[in-house]
Design a protein around this motif. Sequence first.
Motif, short mmCIF file in Angstrom:
data_model
loop_
_atom_site.label_atom_id
_atom_site.label_comp_id
_atom_site.label_asym_id
_atom_site.label_seq_id
_atom_site.Cartn_x
_atom_site.Cartn_y
_atom_site.Cartn_z
N PHE A 199 0.83 -1.20 0.00
CA PHE A 199 0.00 0.00 0.00
C PHE A 199 0.87 1.26 0.00
N GLN A 200 1.94 1.22 0.76
CA GLN A 200 2.84 2.37 0.83
C GLN A 200 3.48 2.63 -0.53
N SER A 201 3.90 1.57 -1.21
CA SER A 201 4.57 1.74 -2.50
C SER A 201 3.61 2.20 -3.60
N THR A 202 2.30 1.96 -3.43
CA THR A 202 1.32 2.39 -4.43
C THR A 202 0.64 3.70 -4.07
N GLY A 203 1.16 4.38 -3.04
CA GLY A 203 0.66 5.70 -2.70
C GLY A 203 -0.51 5.75 -1.74
N HIS A 204 -0.91 4.63 -1.20
CA HIS A 204 -2.00 4.60 -0.22
C HIS A 204 -1.40 4.74 1.18
N LEU A 205 -0.84 5.90 1.44
CA LEU A 205 -0.05 6.12 2.65
C LEU A 205 -0.89 6.05 3.93
N ALA A 206 -2.10 6.59 3.88
CA ALA A 206 -2.93 6.58 5.10
C ALA A 206 -3.29 5.16 5.49
N PHE A 207 -3.64 4.32 4.51
CA PHE A 207 -3.99 2.94 4.80
C PHE A 207 -2.76 2.18 5.32
N ALA A 208 -1.63 2.37 4.65
CA ALA A 208 -0.38 1.72 5.08
C ALA A 208 -0.02 2.16 6.50
N SER A 209 -0.16 3.43 6.77
CA SER A 209 0.16 3.96 8.09
C SER A 209 -0.72 3.34 9.17
N SER A 210 -1.98 3.11 8.85
CA SER A 210 -2.89 2.48 9.81
C SER A 210 -2.45 1.05 10.13
N ILE A 211 -2.02 0.33 9.11
CA ILE A 211 -1.56 -1.05 9.31
C ILE A 211 -0.31 -1.06 10.18
#
Length: 139
Positions: A8-20
């Motif tokens: 998710f982080q590498s595809t730009g979904h930073l908020a979702f990655a950060s939650s995980i």
Amino acid sequence: MIIGAPLFQSTGHLAFASSIYKVFSFVCHQIPERSFHLAGHQFAVCSRCTGLYVGFAVATLVYPLAHSLIRTDTPRRRWLILAAVPLVIDFSLTYFGLWSNTHLTRFVTGALLGVVAVFYVMPGLVELSSAFVRRFGRN
């Protein structure tokens, strides 16, 4: 989700990655040097925790082939303790500067403990689900 966070982080979904990453931060130190990386970003947990989760997941899938789901007995506790010994040795030798563990040793010692833990957790879950069905099942 362990590998979902770096993806998710590498595809730009930073908020979702950060939650995980935040959720897993409660159960793992997440030190980058001790974590596997995917797409240039670290897993949500360290290599030892990755081993624990992978070992537990694989053993859960294999469990019905090795142990009847009707039985709720567990192995003697010594097997769980013995499975933890390599992890403790790997950690201790590194902590005291006598050995430098690697991603592989951390992963393998975690996986061993994860595999063995299934044989203690699954009987409890089987018993719990059986009790639930007996109590709330069809009359």
